[in-house]
Design a protein around this motif. Structure first.
Motif, PDB file in Angstrom:
ATOM      1  N   UNK A 713    -145.508  13.792  -3.155  1.00 49.84           N
ATOM      2  CA  UNK A 713    -144.488  13.743  -4.361  1.00 49.84           C
ATOM      3  C   UNK A 713    -145.275  13.983  -5.722  1.00 49.84           C
ATOM      4  N   UNK A 714    -144.627  14.561  -6.579  1.00 51.31           N
ATOM      5  CA  UNK A 714    -145.351  14.579  -8.129  1.00 51.31           C
ATOM      6  C   UNK A 714    -145.563  13.362  -8.721  1.00 51.31           C
ATOM      7  N   UNK A 715    -144.673  12.694  -8.673  1.00 52.92           N
ATOM      8  CA  UNK A 715    -144.766  11.131  -9.220  1.00 52.92           C
ATOM      9  C   UNK A 715    -144.928  11.393 -10.787  1.00 52.92           C
ATOM     10  N   UNK A 716    -145.113   9.966 -11.407  1.00 51.96           N
ATOM     11  CA  UNK A 716    -145.328   9.908 -12.807  1.00 51.96           C
ATOM     12  C   UNK A 716    -144.263  10.530 -13.593  1.00 51.96           C
ATOM     13  N   UNK A 717    -142.884  10.672 -13.198  1.00 51.24           N
ATOM     14  CA  UNK A 717    -141.783  11.107 -13.887  1.00 51.24           C
ATOM     15  C   UNK A 717    -141.780  12.609 -13.744  1.00 51.24           C
ATOM     16  N   UNK A 718    -142.731  13.195 -13.264  1.00 49.92           N
ATOM     17  CA  UNK A 718    -142.697  14.761 -13.375  1.00 49.92           C
ATOM     18  C   UNK A 718    -141.817  15.297 -12.225  1.00 49.92           C
ATOM     19  N   UNK A 719    -141.330  16.548 -12.448  1.00 47.13           N
ATOM     20  CA  UNK A 719    -140.433  17.190 -11.387  1.00 47.13           C
ATOM     21  C   UNK A 719    -141.148  18.044 -10.403  1.00 47.13           C
ATOM     22  N   UNK A 720    -140.721  18.014  -9.129  1.00 43.17           N
ATOM     23  CA  UNK A 720    -141.268  18.536  -8.011  1.00 43.17           C
ATOM     24  C   UNK A 720    -141.400  20.215  -8.168  1.00 43.17           C
ATOM     25  N   UNK A 721    -142.442  20.902  -8.753  1.00 45.94           N
ATOM     26  CA  UNK A 721    -142.399  22.029  -8.815  1.00 45.94           C
ATOM     27  C   UNK A 721    -142.373  23.063  -7.538  1.00 45.94           C
ATOM     28  N   UNK A 722    -142.147  24.183  -7.818  1.00 42.84           N
ATOM     29  CA  UNK A 722    -141.820  25.026  -6.693  1.00 42.84           C
ATOM     30  C   UNK A 722    -141.925  26.317  -6.923  1.00 42.84           C
ATOM     31  N   UNK A 723    -142.546  27.130  -6.019  1.00 45.92           N
ATOM     32  CA  UNK A 723    -142.930  28.712  -6.127  1.00 45.92           C
ATOM     33  C   UNK A 723    -141.514  29.592  -6.046  1.00 45.92           C
ATOM     34  N   UNK A 724    -140.934  29.672  -7.114  1.00 44.58           N
ATOM     35  CA  UNK A 724    -139.814  30.652  -7.041  1.00 44.58           C
ATOM     36  C   UNK A 724    -138.944  30.249  -6.104  1.00 44.58           C
ATOM     37  N   UNK A 725    -138.481  28.906  -6.097  1.00 46.51           N
ATOM     38  CA  UNK A 725    -137.688  28.222  -5.215  1.00 46.51           C
ATOM     39  C   UNK A 725    -137.658  28.632  -3.730  1.00 46.51           C
ATOM     40  N   UNK A 726    -139.048  28.948  -3.311  1.00 45.82           N
ATOM     41  CA  UNK A 726    -139.233  29.405  -2.159  1.00 45.82           C
ATOM     42  C   UNK A 726    -139.077  28.293  -0.894  1.00 45.82           C
ATOM     43  N   UNK A 727    -139.341  26.958  -1.260  1.00 49.92           N
ATOM     44  CA  UNK A 727    -139.487  26.013  -0.448  1.00 49.92           C
ATOM     45  C   UNK A 727    -138.213  24.971  -0.641  1.00 49.92           C
ATOM     46  N   UNK A 728    -137.516  24.636   0.274  1.00 49.84           N
ATOM     47  CA  UNK A 728    -136.436  23.786   0.203  1.00 49.84           C
ATOM     48  C   UNK A 728    -136.992  22.411   0.002  1.00 49.84           C
ATOM     49  N   UNK A 729    -136.761  21.576  -0.723  1.00 50.51           N
ATOM     50  CA  UNK A 729    -137.104  20.107  -1.127  1.00 50.51           C
ATOM     51  C   UNK A 729    -138.457  19.978  -0.684  1.00 50.51           C
ATOM     52  N   UNK A 730    -139.377  20.507  -1.359  1.00 44.94           N
ATOM     53  CA  UNK A 730    -140.870  20.639  -1.234  1.00 44.94           C
ATOM     54  C   UNK A 730    -141.426  19.030  -1.126  1.00 44.94           C
ATOM     55  N   UNK A 731    -140.904  18.147  -1.649  1.00 43.56           N
ATOM     56  CA  UNK A 731    -141.426  16.604  -1.996  1.00 43.56           C
ATOM     57  C   UNK A 731    -140.838  15.930  -1.029  1.00 43.56           C
ATOM     58  N   UNK A 732    -139.924  16.490   0.118  1.00 45.64           N
ATOM     59  CA  UNK A 732    -139.134  15.532   0.795  1.00 45.64           C
ATOM     60  C   UNK A 732    -140.132  15.161   2.115  1.00 45.64           C
ATOM     61  N   UNK A 733    -139.729  14.453   2.839  1.00 46.62           N
ATOM     62  CA  UNK A 733    -140.315  13.783   4.026  1.00 46.62           C
ATOM     63  C   UNK A 733    -140.407  14.913   5.206  1.00 46.62           C
ATOM     64  N   UNK A 734    -141.304  14.985   5.772  1.00 44.80           N
ATOM     65  CA  UNK A 734    -141.805  16.064   6.859  1.00 44.80           C
ATOM     66  C   UNK A 734    -142.104  15.117   7.981  1.00 44.80           C
TER      67      UNK A 734
END
Length: 777
Positions: A713-734
Motif C-alpha cells: 500500500x502507498x501508506x503515509x496518508x497517500x492515495x493508491x495511484x492507479x494507471x488509468x483505472x486499469x487495476x481494480x483495488x491495486x493496494x488490496x490483498x492478493x
C-alpha cells in the motif's frame, strides 16, 4: 571353506606336496655324508644367508636323505622359489634354486569407480603389491579381491584381466585391465515374515530403492553391500522403536539376473510381539540427583517400548552428567522381558565415573588461522570443570566460522592424574579466498550477471574482505565490505561497507514505458552485539547520496524531483535484534529465525521504517517440513514532505507472492503504469516441503506446496495511484497457491514455482510459472 580362504592354503600346501613327491628320488641319489661345504646357485635377490637359515644341516654335520627332503620342503614353503634342486659333489652340498620374479609395479586401466591408492591398499592385505614375490596363485587371489571390491559396489558385470610384463633383473609389472560395466540395478525388494507392517511401510525405511523417476540422480537403485547393511540396521531400529524387542532378521538373500544387470533382494524378518513398559527404574550411583535425573527419562510406564526414547534418555542423562564435569559417564538401559505378558521392566544403570576438569585446551591443524581465532569461539574454559554442553557449543561455533573442512574436538586423560583431561581441537583448514563469476536468470530480473572476490579469513585473522558486483535488467550493484567479527574481545562485530546501486523501473508489458534511473552511492558502519548463543543486537549508521535521471519519467518520480530535487543526501541510523535457531541455512528442517529492525533517516530524506520477519520450520515426521514465514515493513516520513518514493518496497513474484508478476503488487503510476511499490508491505507464506520421489535422502532437493498472501500500500496518508483505472483495488490483498521445486544446484539455488492467483483483480499482471537460478546481490 570359502574360495577366498582356500587360495592361501593351496598356495602353502602345493610346494610341500611337490617336495614330498620329489623327496624319494632325492633320497636314492646319495648316501649319508658329512658336509664339507655348502654352495647356493641361482640366487639373484635373495641373500645366501636366507637360504642357509632354512637348511636343516650345517657344515661339519651329517646330511641324510630325510634332511634333503626337509630342505626342499622348507625352501619351497618360503614362496621365494619356483624350483629347488639339491645335489652333492665331493661332500659339497649344492643347492640350486630358481627365484620367483618380484612385482615392480601394479597399475589399473579403465578404472573409474575406485581410487588406485585404495585398491592397492586392499591388495596389500592379501599380500600382493610392489616389492612382493610374484606367483600365479597370489595373482589369482588379487584378481579375486578386486572382483569382490566391485561386487560390493553392485558391479556384477565387471571383467578383470591381468597383464604380466617381464622386466629386467627378474621383475614383472602387473597391469589389470578393468571393464567395469554398469552397476546392477535393484529390480525387486521382497520382505518375508512381516505381519505387523506392510511392504510399502518397510520400503520407506530403506535407502536402497527400486528404479524410479529420480534414481538417475540419487543412485538409490544401485546395489551396494554397505548400503544394504545400513538399511538392515534401519529396519531393526524401526521395529525396536515400536516395541518389538525380540526382532531379528536373517542374512539377506541377494540374487542376480542372468544378464548380471538386475538385483533381487529378499529380507527375511522375525518380528516377534510388541512389548509394553511395565516399570522404569534408575540404578547405580545417582550422586543424589535422583529427582533431576528422573525428569530426563522419556520412557513412560504403560506405553509401548521405544528404543528411540530409551536412547534419547541415555543421551540426556549422559549429557546432563557431562555438563556437571563427569566426562566419562556411562548409562546402560537393561530391559528384562516377561514373555508371557509381553511386558518389560526397564532399568537405567548409571555410572557417572569421576568428575574431571580441563587442564589445557590445545589447538592443532591450523597452519594459517591464528590460535586466537579458534580460542575465542571456545565456551569451555581451562582450569574449569568439564562441561559437555560448552564443548558441543564450542565445536559448533568453530564449524560455523566456515574456515575449516573438518573440526574434531576430543578429550584425553592427563597421564598420572585421575581428575584432569586435555581438550584437543583439531581442524583442517580450507581455502577461504574465493573468486567467483556467475550467471543467473530470474523471471522478473531476467539475466543476472555477478562477479566477486572475497577472503573470509584474511591473513588468518578471522576478518573478511569482499567485493561483489552484479547486474540485471532492473538493478546494478557493487559492494565492498569488511567485517571484523571480534572488533572487541566480548565478540562485538563491526562491518564497514561502501556500495553503488543503480535502479531502473519495473515496467508492465502494457505500460507507456516511463523511464528513469536512480543512482545511489553510500557507505556505512554496522555493529553486532551478541547477547546469547542465538541472539544478537545490531546497530549502525550509513550515508547515502542519490541522483535521479529522468527520461519521460513516471509522474510520481517527476513529483519527487520537484519536491526533493535531482540529488539528495541522507544519513540513516539503524538498530535491530535477530535470533536464529535454524538447523541449516540452506535447507532448514527445524528451528526459527526472527529479525526486528528500525531505520531513521535525516538530512534531505526524512523518514523512518520498521521491519519485522518471523520464520518457523516444523518437522512433520522424518521427511516433511512445514515452513511459515511472515514479513511486515512499515514506513512514513516526518516533516512537511511525503515519503520518498525511491525508498518504496515491492512485492510479487518469487520471494513474496508467487503467481503475480514480480514487483507488480501495489500502486502504479497514473501516467506510465510503472510499478511504484509502497511504504507499507505485508507478506505471509505457508510452505510444506515434501521429499522428491526417489530423493528422500537429499535434503537440498525438495518439492513443495505453498500458499502466499501479500499487500503493498502507498501508506503515509497517500492515495493508491492507479494507471488509468486499469487495476481494480491495486493496494488490496492478493492470494495465491501452487506447487514448486527447490534445489541447491551446482550453479546456485534453484527455485521453480507454478502458482495460481486466487483472487486476481481486473488488470493484475499474473505469471503462473516463475523460476530463478543463481544468486544476485
Amino acid at each position: 571353506m570359502s574360495l577366498r580362504r582356500k587360495l592361501p592354503f593351496i598356495k602353502r600346501a602345493m610346494p610341500i606336496i611337490l617336495a614330498a613327491l620329489l623327496a624319494p628320488g632325492i633320497a636314492s641319489a646319495f648316501s649319508p655324508f658329512v658336509v664339507r661345504d655348502i654352495r647356493v646357485d641361482g640366487i639373484q635377490r635373495v641373500d645366501a644367508g636366507t637360504v642357509f637359515s632354512y637348511l636343516p644341516v650345517k657344515v661339519g654335520e651329517k646330511f641324510t636323505d630325510a634332511q634333503a627332503a626337509e630342505a626342499i620342503q622348507r625352501l619351497y614353503a618360503t614362496g621365494f622359489f619356483s624350483d629347488v634342486k639339491i645335489d652333492t659333489t665331493n661332500d659339497v652340498l649344492v643347492v640350486t634354486v630358481k627365484e620367483r620374479p618380484t612385482i615392480a609395479s601394479v597399475s589399473f586401466n579403465g578404472m573409474r569407480e575406485f581410487d588406485a591408492a585404495a585398491l592397492n591398499k586392499s591388495l596389500n592385505t592379501v599380500g600382493f603389491g610392489p616389492g612382493r614375490v610374484f606367483d600365479q596363485a597370489m595373482l589369482e587371489q588379487a584378481q579375486f579381491e578386486l572382483k569382490q571390491q566391485y561386487l560390493s559396489k553392485g558391479k556384477y558385470g565387471v571383467e578383470i584381466n591381468p597383464i604380466i610384463t617381464p622386466l629386467p633383473r627378474n621383475r614383472v609389472g602387473v597391469s589389470f585391465d578393468i571393464f567395469e560395466g554398469d552397476r546392477a540395478e535393484i529390480k525387486q525388494i521382497n520382505f518375508v515374515g512381516n505381519k505387523a507392517f506392510s511392504q510399502s511401510t518397510l520400503e520407506d525405511q530403506l535407502e536402497l530403492t527400486t528404479s524410479g523417476m529420480m534414481t538417475w540422480y540419487t543412485g538409490t537403485d544401485k546395489y551396494s553391500r554397505e548400503k544394504l547393511e545400513g538399511d538392515l540396521e534401519r529396519i531393526r531400529s524401526f521395529y525396536l522403536d515400536r516395541g518389538y524387542l525380540e526382532f531379528s532378521s536373517e542374512p539377506p538373500q541377494v540374487s542376480i539376473s542372468p544378464d548380471r544387470t538386475g538385483i533381487f533382494l529378499t529380507l527375511t524378518l522375525h518380528e516377534g510381539e510388541p512389548y509394553k513398559v511395565r516399570s522404569v527404574k534408575l540404578a547405580g550411583d545417582l550422586l543424589g540427583l535422583d529427582d533431576k535425573i528422573q525428569k530426563l527419562i522419556e520412557v513412560k510406564e504403560g506405553e509401548t517400548f521405544s528404543a528411540a526414547k530409551s536412547n534419547a534418555t541415555v543421551k540426556a542423562i549422559t549429557d546432563y552428567l557431562g555438563s556437571l564435569g563427569y566426562a566419562f559417564a556411562n548409562v546402560n538401559p537393561n530391559p528384562v522381558l516377561d514373555r508371557e505378558q509381553h511386558e518389560a521392566d526397564l532399568t537405567f544403570y548409571v555410572d557417572p565415573g569421576r568428575r574431571v576438569y580441563v587442564r589445557r585446551i590445545q589447538i592443532g591443524g591450523n597452519t594459517r588461522t591464528r590460535d586466537e581465532v579458534v580460542r575465542r569461539e571456545m565456551r569451555q574454559n581451562e582450569s574449569s570443570w568439564y562441561d559437555s554442553t560448552s564443548i558441543k557449543t564450542s565445536r559448533d561455533r568453530i564449524d560455523r566460522l566456515g574456515y575449516f573442512n573438518e573440526v574434531n574436538v576430543t578429550t584425553a586423560p592427563v597421564p598420572g592424574s585421575a581428575d584432569q583431561i586435555d581438550v584437543n581441537v583439531d581442524v583442517k583448514e580450507k581455502p577461504t579466498g574465493l573468486i567467483n563469476l556467475g550467471v543467473g536468470y530470474g523471471s522478473t530480473d531476467k539475466v543476472i550477471l555477478s562477479a566477486g572476490i572475497s577472503q573470509d579469513n584474511i591473513f588468518g585473522s578471522g576478518n573478511s574482505l569482499s567485493l561483489q558486483v552484479n547486474t540485471s535488467k532492473t538493478n546494478r550493484a557493487a559492494v565492498l565490505a569488511h567485517t571484523d567479527p571480534y572488533w572487541t574481545k566480548d565478540g562485538i562485530s563491526k562491518t564497514t561497507s561502501l556500495y553503488y546501486r543503480r535502479t531502473t523501473p519495473y515496467q508492465t508489458s502494457s505500460s507507456d514505458q516511463g523511464d528513469y534511473r536512480v543512482t545511489a552511492l553510500g557507505g556505512g558502519v554496522n555493529f553486532g552485539v551478541p547477547i546469547s548463543e542465538y541472539d544478537r543486537i545490531f546497530t549502525g549508521i550509513s550515508y547515502e547520496h542519490n541522483t535521479i535521471d529522468l527520461y519521460n519519467p513516471p509522474q510520481a518520480y517527476q513529483d519527487f524531483v520537484d519536491q526533493y530535487g535531482r540529488t539528495t543526501n541522507s544519513v540513516v541510523f539503524n538498530v535491530g535484534w535477530s535470533k536464529d535457531t535454524r538447523d541449516s541455512a540452506l535447507a532448514p528442517t527445524k528451528g526459527s529465525y526472527t529479525r526486528v529492525s528500525g531505520d531513521i533517516s535525516t538530512m534531505d530524506l526524512r523518514y523512518y521504517k520498521l521491519s519485522a520477519q518471523q520464520q518457523y520450520f516444523l518437522p512433520l515426521g522424518r521427511s516433511f517440513t512445514l515452513a511459515l514465514n511472515g514479513t511486515v515493513d512499515w514506513a512514513r516520513s516526518y516533516g512537511s514532505k511525503p515519503y520518498p518514493i525511491i525508498k518504496n518496497m515491492y512485492a510479487g513474484g518469487i520471494g513474496s507472492v508467487r503467481g503475480y508478476e514480480g514487483a507488480s503488487l501495489g500502486p502504479r503510476d497514473d501516467r506510465t503504469g510503472d510499478y511504484l511499490g509502497g511504504a507499507r508491505r505485508i507478506v505471509g507464506n505457508v510452505q510444506l516441503y515434501l521429499p522428491f520421489p526417489g530423493a528422500t535422502r537429499d535434503r537440498t532437493l525438495r518439492w513443495f506446496v505453498f500458499a502466499d498472501a501479500g499487500q503493498v500500500a502507498a501508506g503515509n496518508g497517500l492515495t493508491c495511484m492507479n494507471y488509468k483505472g486499469a487495476v481494480t483495488d491495486p493496494c488490496g490483498w492478493r492470494y495465491s497457491a501452487g506447487i514448486g521445486l527447490s534445489w541447491q544446484s551446482p550453479m546456485g539455488p534453484l527455485e521453480l514455482s507454478f502458482g495460481r492467483a486466487l483472487n486476481a483483480k481486473e488488470g493484475d499482471d499474473k505469471q503462473a510459472f516463475q523460476f530463478q537460478i543463481g544468486t544476485g546481490f
